[in-house]
Design an enzyme around this catalytic site. Structure first.
Site, PDB file in Angstrom:
ATOM      1  N   ARG A 270     -34.463  66.765 -83.488  1.00 36.86           N
ATOM      2  CA  ARG A 270     -33.335  65.846 -83.561  1.00 36.86           C
ATOM      3  C   ARG A 270     -33.062  65.182 -82.216  1.00 36.86           C
ATOM      4  O   ARG A 270     -32.572  64.050 -82.159  1.00 36.86           O
ATOM      5  CB  ARG A 270     -32.086  66.586 -84.064  1.00 36.86           C
ATOM      6  CG  ARG A 270     -32.180  67.008 -85.529  1.00 36.86           C
ATOM      7  CD  ARG A 270     -31.132  68.036 -85.915  1.00 36.86           C
ATOM      8  NE  ARG A 270     -29.797  67.486 -85.991  1.00 36.86           N
ATOM      9  CZ  ARG A 270     -29.115  67.297 -87.129  1.00 36.86           C
ATOM     10  NH1 ARG A 270     -29.666  67.596 -88.293  1.00 36.86           N
ATOM     11  NH2 ARG A 270     -27.894  66.813 -87.111  1.00 36.86           N
TER      12      ARG A 270
ATOM     13  N   GLU B  54     -25.190  64.197 -94.044  1.00 37.08           N
ATOM     14  CA  GLU B  54     -24.457  64.444 -92.802  1.00 37.08           C
ATOM     15  C   GLU B  54     -23.672  63.217 -92.356  1.00 37.08           C
ATOM     16  O   GLU B  54     -24.090  62.083 -92.576  1.00 37.08           O
ATOM     17  CB  GLU B  54     -25.418  64.837 -91.674  1.00 37.08           C
ATOM     18  CG  GLU B  54     -26.178  66.131 -91.913  1.00 37.08           C
ATOM     19  CD  GLU B  54     -27.079  66.494 -90.736  1.00 37.08           C
ATOM     20  OE1 GLU B  54     -26.644  66.336 -89.571  1.00 37.08           O
ATOM     21  OE2 GLU B  54     -28.226  66.917 -90.978  1.00 37.08           O
TER      22      GLU B  54
END
Length: 214
Positions: free
Chosen positions: A52, A167
């Site tokens: 990420r 998310e």
């Protein structure tokens, strides 16, 4: 999909991370936590955190912004990630189970309003932002693209897993003062959280929420 009238967002942390969040006045993205350090237990998978930070960007919304430079929230409690924590998944360095994990709840629209007022980029994804194939959006008009049935599902087998992992992401940090409620697993953690909250500062509501856990 029908968007909830007042959607909430949820960030999960180990209870021993709360003092640093309160002292700093904010939840910080993994990029900053890794660079500067933060007191408390780290949860999550290290290889996905690295991905990420180094590989995955918000390609559709902000292609130069890495996912790991954002504070992540789910759109529901009792997330897939919490299940992995509960099961003490072998890929997790943290093996302490779900008991010490707390849910920090905020209001989605309030979060977006704050981000835009403070020039912080934000987006949401339709699935897990740690994967290589997620789609992202940065307009509230697109919230209907989230699989809200999956988000609400308690049993997310049968093809609902990806949608449940949608998310909300906000750049760099998220203010502690926008955390409206803290959900905990037990009386012990409830008392622990109450003792950590400042007497003269922001004190979110704290509740034992067994239905937010496995």
């Amino acid at each position: 999909m029908v968007v909830p009238a007042n959607p909430k967002i949820y960030h999960i942390v180990h209870v021993d991370r709360l003092p640093s969040i309160i002292a700093g006045g904010a939840l910080w993205c993994d990029g900053r936590v890794i660079r500067q350090g933060a007191e408390g237990t780290t949860i999550g998978m290290s290889d996905i955190k690295r991905r990420r930070l180094e590989e995955l960007t918000l390609e559709n919304s902000h292609p130069e912004l890495f996912v790991g430079e954002c504070v992540p929230f789910y759109f529901c409690p009792r997330s897939v990630m919490l299940f992995l924590i509960h099961m003490r998944n072998h890929e997790l360095a943290y093996k302490g189970g779900q008991g010490p994990i707390v849910h920090l709840e905020a209001d989605l629209y309030e979060a977006v309003e704050w981000a835009e007022e403070h020039d912080k980029r934000w987006a949401f994804t339709l699935s897990n932002a740690g994967s290589y194939y997620f789609e992202d959006r940065c307009s509230l008009d697109d919230l209907e693209e989230i699989n809200w049935d999956a988000v609400r599902a308690l049993d997310w087998r049968g093809g609902l897993k990806e949608g449940k992992q949608a998310e909300f992401l906000v750049e760099n940090h998220f203010p502690w003062r926008l955390v409206r409620r803290i959900g905990v697993h037990s009386e012990r953690v409830y008392r622990q959280v109450l003792n950590l909250l400042p007497d003269d500062g922001h004190r979110p509501t704290v509740e034992i929420k067994n239905d937010w856990y496995y």
